[in-house]
Structures are given as structure tokens and as C-alpha cells.
Design a protein around this motif. Structure first.
Motif, PDB file in Angstrom:
ATOM      1  N   ARG A   1       1.620 -12.549  11.900  1.00 38.07           N
ATOM      2  CA  ARG A   1       1.124 -12.342  10.540  1.00 38.07           C
ATOM      3  C   ARG A   1       1.379 -10.949  10.011  1.00 38.07           C
ATOM      4  NH1 ARG A   1      -4.718 -14.984  10.451  1.00 38.07           N
ATOM      5  NH2 ARG A   1      -4.039 -17.090  10.889  1.00 38.07           N
TER       6      ARG A   1
ATOM      7  N   ALA B   1       3.261 -11.086   6.224  1.00 35.06           N
ATOM      8  CA  ALA B   1       2.770 -12.330   5.632  1.00 35.06           C
ATOM      9  C   ALA B   1       3.936 -13.046   4.966  1.00 35.06           C
ATOM     10  CB  ALA B   1       1.683 -12.023   4.616  1.00 35.06           C
TER      11      ALA B   1
ATOM     12  N   PHE C   1      -6.824 -13.565  24.936  1.00 41.97           N
ATOM     13  CA  PHE C   1      -6.477 -14.467  23.841  1.00 41.97           C
ATOM     14  C   PHE C   1      -4.970 -14.458  23.584  1.00 41.97           C
ATOM     15  CE2 PHE C   1     -10.680 -12.669  22.526  1.00 41.97           C
ATOM     16  CZ  PHE C   1     -11.419 -13.804  22.736  1.00 41.97           C
TER      17      PHE C   1
ATOM     18  N   ARG D   1      -3.931 -16.536  20.392  1.00 42.99           N
ATOM     19  CA  ARG D   1      -4.444 -15.960  19.154  1.00 42.99           C
ATOM     20  C   ARG D   1      -3.691 -14.685  18.785  1.00 42.99           C
ATOM     21  NH1 ARG D   1      -8.830 -15.902  15.649  1.00 42.99           N
ATOM     22  NH2 ARG D   1      -9.679 -13.837  15.249  1.00 42.99           N
TER      23      ARG D   1
ATOM     24  N   GLU E   1      -5.601  -8.787   4.911  1.00 40.20           N
ATOM     25  CA  GLU E   1      -4.414  -9.589   4.630  1.00 40.20           C
ATOM     26  C   GLU E   1      -4.875 -11.047   4.626  1.00 40.20           C
ATOM     27  OE1 GLU E   1      -1.433  -8.166   4.052  1.00 40.20           O
ATOM     28  OE2 GLU E   1      -2.007  -6.143   4.682  1.00 40.20           O
TER      29      GLU E   1
ATOM     30  N   MET F   1      -6.570  -7.339  26.300  1.00 43.09           N
ATOM     31  CA  MET F   1      -6.845  -8.164  25.136  1.00 43.09           C
ATOM     32  C   MET F   1      -5.868  -9.327  25.085  1.00 43.09           C
ATOM     33  SD  MET F   1      -6.366  -6.668  21.304  1.00 43.09           S
ATOM     34  CE  MET F   1      -4.570  -6.510  21.200  1.00 43.09           C
TER      35      MET F   1
ATOM     36  N   ARG G   1      -5.558  -3.770  10.594  1.00 40.98           N
ATOM     37  CA  ARG G   1      -5.086  -3.583  11.975  1.00 40.98           C
ATOM     38  C   ARG G   1      -4.851  -2.097  12.213  1.00 40.98           C
ATOM     39  NH1 ARG G   1      -1.853  -7.064  13.727  1.00 40.98           N
ATOM     40  NH2 ARG G   1      -2.330  -8.524  12.062  1.00 40.98           N
TER      41      ARG G   1
ATOM     42  N   GLN H   1       6.307 -11.421   0.817  1.00 42.76           N
ATOM     43  CA  GLN H   1       4.936 -10.948   0.675  1.00 42.76           C
ATOM     44  C   GLN H   1       4.405 -11.243  -0.731  1.00 42.76           C
ATOM     45  OE1 GLN H   1       2.528  -9.231   2.668  1.00 42.76           O
ATOM     46  NE2 GLN H   1       1.299  -9.479   0.827  1.00 42.76           N
TER      47      GLN H   1
ATOM     48  N   ARG I   1     -11.424 -12.858   8.220  1.00 40.26           N
ATOM     49  CA  ARG I   1     -10.016 -12.747   8.606  1.00 40.26           C
ATOM     50  C   ARG I   1      -9.682 -11.432   9.305  1.00 40.26           C
ATOM     51  NH1 ARG I   1      -8.622 -15.595   3.454  1.00 40.26           N
ATOM     52  NH2 ARG I   1      -8.409 -17.782   4.049  1.00 40.26           N
ATOM     53  N   VAL I   2     -10.685 -10.648   9.658  1.00 46.02           N
ATOM     54  CA  VAL I   2     -10.444  -9.441  10.472  1.00 46.02           C
ATOM     55  C   VAL I   2     -10.478  -9.851  11.942  1.00 46.02           C
ATOM     56  CG1 VAL I   2     -11.458  -7.255  11.256  1.00 46.02           C
ATOM     57  CG2 VAL I   2     -11.363  -7.774   8.808  1.00 46.02           C
ATOM     58  N   GLU I   3      -9.411  -9.538  12.667  1.00 51.17           N
ATOM     59  CA  GLU I   3      -9.389  -9.896  14.087  1.00 51.17           C
ATOM     60  C   GLU I   3     -10.443  -9.070  14.841  1.00 51.17           C
ATOM     61  OE1 GLU I   3      -6.316 -10.301  17.864  1.00 51.17           O
ATOM     62  OE2 GLU I   3      -5.562  -9.837  15.848  1.00 51.17           O
ATOM     63  N   LYS I   4     -11.236  -9.756  15.663  1.00 48.12           N
ATOM     64  CA  LYS I   4     -12.360  -9.088  16.344  1.00 48.12           C
ATOM     65  C   LYS I   4     -11.900  -7.879  17.151  1.00 48.12           C
ATOM     66  CE  LYS I   4     -16.129 -12.264  16.454  1.00 48.12           C
ATOM     67  NZ  LYS I   4     -15.479 -13.000  15.334  1.00 48.12           N
ATOM     68  N   SER I   5     -10.729  -7.995  17.780  1.00 50.94           N
ATOM     69  CA  SER I   5     -10.263  -6.919  18.662  1.00 50.94           C
ATOM     70  C   SER I   5     -10.058  -5.604  17.909  1.00 50.94           C
ATOM     71  CB  SER I   5      -8.955  -7.320  19.340  1.00 50.94           C
ATOM     72  OG  SER I   5      -7.922  -7.417  18.376  1.00 50.94           O
TER      73      SER I   5
ATOM     74  N   LYS J   1      -1.599 -13.787  15.435  1.00 49.00           N
ATOM     75  CA  LYS J   1      -1.939 -12.674  14.554  1.00 49.00           C
ATOM     76  C   LYS J   1      -0.770 -11.716  14.397  1.00 49.00           C
ATOM     77  CE  LYS J   1      -6.295 -13.491  13.600  1.00 49.00           C
ATOM     78  NZ  LYS J   1      -7.023 -13.257  12.367  1.00 49.00           N
TER      79      LYS J   1
END
Lengths: 255, 255
Positions: free
Chosen positions: B15, B18, B5, B8, A213, B1, A103, B155, A129-133, B12
Motif C-alpha cells: 500500500r 496507493a 504478521f 498483513r 492513507e 514484527m 508510517r 495516486q 487504517r493506522v497499522e498497529k505496529s 500494508k
């Protein structure tokens, strides 16, 4: 606090990024051995280091040698140095790093840390698991990446700017490009469920893949293994990417 | 953004930290093997992990064992688990860490990273180059320190909360307390101008001192050496404290 010690606070805040080296660019030179600084570097030298004419400073030329700069002139707009470059920068780390794009907030710190540790080839890659944004972040523009990388060089007294490659599609990258990249290197992927205890030969050429992550998904691990990668683990503890990166690179340093 | 979403993104963002382990406190237990969660942990399980009745989760009791929790009931205010604790937490790192108090923003991340790496004894100490105002940071209150340390445990799937000791006066600490602390351990101070190449025996008990940005001053290095510390270096590169900590600790891990 800032009311009581306004000057001291300003000084300390500027120290957030230690400028252990003044990095010089081609544009700074107005003769072969003289430079004129007008930007944040001049500001830093005057306000944080209280530099005066006659002072000798540690300098380096971007992608070139290290040496000394003698302050020859300070006026309202610029600071001039006479430069002598004699030393080589510290040896690079023989690691090509593939990192699932973190991120943006974390990427900033990771870029600085990677750069300060001597990595010269960084591939920011996609993963399930990488967010597209994240791929739309302004931080991924070349000049923004360089800004963070330069801070890492100034911190570590290095001059060689790392190369950052963006690879937004996992499969074509792994199938078409990675085999050549990883050839003749030890290829390792950090994966929590792998067997611990893999030892590296300090200084050997390594291609190291670090997932996002939550880790690479099994398909991605398989693709990397097909490409010759061995999965390694750091033990029972699951670390954040920004902690795992220096922990892993530390074990690959030649010292 | 976040307009495109919204759900979503919320998932995220949660997260960012974690929660690889649900840490249980004494107060959560309403019978010997049943707990009721009402706070951010319930929130996290419902919104990020979409947990339902019948789901099995990885749990750990603070300062106790690890095991499994079976979700037995979810209502508007709470989430109930039946708990079975069978495993020991990962072994601690045999390192007592003395760290010159970093600026608060950096301290937060360093606390998480130290906690995730398994350090159990942390002394935040003064040094000439530590800004006095740092000692007034609200982050140094015990409950604020614990908050960051707990994130590190979640974590790394550890349960043993590190102890943090604040020592605001360097000289009395080094003269009166440190000799006993460092006794029967390998005592090392990270210092840029030391000889590189000191090797650690993996797993041996270590007392490690890390200075502030800019390093300990010569007087402080001398005082530490009088107390039996050896200066070690990481080579030519000068690293930020938040990078140097995992790099150094990595070399002291048992595997």
C-alpha cells in the motif's frame, strides 16, 4: 563520482538539511551572551560553511529570539560565538493539526515539513487504517521526534519547538479531549468525498484533522462531525498524506 | 514484527503506493474493450485488494478516459477485465513548472507529488547551485521519470502523463525558449527575499519557477525578471523544495 570530487560531495551531502539558522540551547551558553558549540553544528559550520573567526551568523535561541552570532574563537574541539538576540521568530501557524499516525518513514519527513511550516500543536492520533505496529516505532520517542522537529526549525529559521501529543485511542481522545481543544476554532476534517470549495479566513484559528492513507472510516468522520468538525475536500484528486499536509496548510497561512 | 504478521505486513507494504486507479496502456487491450494484466498491477489486485471474478474496479486509460473494469477471468498468469470508459480525468493544473533539478532522492518524491497535483509541463532546469553530478542520475532516463509520474497518476486518479523536459543549460533556455513558453501567462519565480503577498487568480495560466535549495543566484533572478518573471516570497520561512512545491501549487488550484 565520490572518487573524483570527494570533498565537494561531502560538502553537498551535509547540505541535505539546510541549516539556515544555528539553534542554540540553554546548555550552549557559558556566559549570558557567549556560547560554545561542540557538536554537529560546529562540524557543519566548519565543513559546509567554512566559517572563520570574525564571521557573523544567523542564530536563534530555542523557544526564544533570533539574532546574530559573531565567531570569536575556533579550536580543535569547539567554536565560540558572541550572541546578540534581537528579533522575534516568525509568527506561528494558527493551526492545531490532528494527524492519523503515518508510517514511520513518512512521519520523519512530515514532522520536518510541519515544523518548517509553523505548526506548534500536533496530535498524532489513531485511526482504523493506522497499522498497529506504527505505534511501536522508535521514532515516537520524544528525543527522536524533537530531532526531526529541530531540523524543520533550522530550515525555516524558527525557534519555537512544536509540541507533539501521542493519542493511541481514537474514541477517548475525540470524546474527552477534542471538544475543549477545538473550542472557538474552525474545526475541519480533510475527507475525499466531502464537498470541495470550503474557504478559510487566512489567519483564523483552525483545528485540522487529516486521516491516514485511505482516509478516516465513516464512523470516525461521524465522531469528528459530532465534535463540530466540517468535512472538506481537495477536489477529485486523492493526495498522499505528505503532499496533502502542505497543500492544506498553505491555504491556512496568513501571508 | 514481520514474524508475527507476515501476511498483513506484505499487504500494508504494497500500500506504500496507493493504486487508487488501475492505469491501462494500449498494449493491455486485446479487443476494443478487454484488457489482460500480467504485471505488478495484477499482483497488486490479487495480493493487496484480494480481487475476485465479478469485482468492479476503477480504471483509466493512459492519456484517455476514466471508467470501470469488470474482472472477467483470473488465471495463473493474468487477470482479465472488461472495460467501460466514460469519464474525463480531473482537470489539469494550469501551471508550467520550472524546477531547478533537485537531488535525485528528492526528485523521485517531487515527481510523484507534482504528477498527483496535476502539473502537465515540467522543465527540470540547471542553476548555479545544482550539483553537476545530478544531471548524470539514472533517474533522468525517460522510463525512470515515467515510473514516478505514473505512481502520481495512480495516486490521484488521473490519466494524463506529464511531460518532463530536461534543460541542462540555464542561459540558452531562458533566452531562447522561455520567452515563448511564458508568453500570455503569469510568470512567477519563488524567491525568499521578494515581497510577500502576491495573490494569484485561481485558475489563471501560470509559469512558476522554483530554485534549488539555497535559491537562484542574483544573476539567475535577473535573467528571469528580464523574461517577465515577478519574484514572489512565501514569507519569512525558508522551505525545502519538496515542501515549497505543494505549498505554492496549492495556491494556484482553481477551487
Amino acid at each position: 563520482m565520490s572518487n573524483i570530487f570527494p570533498f565537494r560531495c561531502q560538502v553537498k551531502l551535509a547540505r541535505l538539511h539546510a541549516m539556515n539558522l544555528i539553534l542554540l540551547h540553554n546548555d550552549d551558553f557559558f556566559t549570558e551572551d557567549r556560547v560554545k558549540l561542540t557538536d554537529r553544528r560546529r562540524q557543519h559550520l566548519l565543513s559546509t560553511q567554512q566559517v572563520e573567526v570574525g564571521k557573523r551568523l544567523r542564530v536563534g535561541k530555542l523557544n526564544g529570539k533570533l539574532g546574530e552570532g559573531l565567531v570569536t574563537r575556533i579550536d580543535a574541539e569547539s567554536l565560540e560565538l558572541r550572541i546578540e538576540l534581537t528579533q522575534h521568530p516568525p509568527p506561528p501557524l494558527a493551526v492545531t493539526l490532528l494527524l492519523a499516525l503515518p508510517r514511520p518513514k513518512m512521519l520523519k519527513r512530515i514532522l520536518q515539513s510541519i515544523s518548517s511550516l509553523g505548526v506548534k500543536q500536533l496530535y498524532l492520533i489513531n485511526s482504523y487504517r493506522v497499522e498497529k505496529s506504527f505505534w511501536g516505532s522508535p521514532l515516537l520517542r520524544a528525543e527522536k521526534l524533537d530531532e526531526q522537529l529541530l531540523l524543520g526549525l533550522e530550515q525555516a529559521r524558527d525557534t519555537i519547538l512544536p509540541h507533539v501529543h501521542l493519542r493511541q485511542r481514537f474514541k477517548p481522545f475525540v470524546e474527552d479531549e477534542l471538544p475543549d481543544l477545538a473550542k472557538d476554532t474552525r474545526a475541519l476534517v480533510a475527507h475525499p468525498v466531502a464537498e470541495p470549495g470550503e474557504a478559510f479566513q487566512p489567519g483564523e484559528s483552525i483545528t485540522l484533522a487529516i486521516g491516514p492513507e485511505g482516509g478516516f472510516i465513516p464512523y470516525e468522520i461521524e465522531k469528528l462531525q459530532e465534535c463540530g468538525f466540517t468535512a472538506i475536500s481537495l477536489g477529485e484528486r486523492i493526495l498522499r498524506v505528505e503532499t496533502a499536509v502542505p497543500v492544506l496548510l498553505s491555504r491556512m497561512m496568513a501571508d
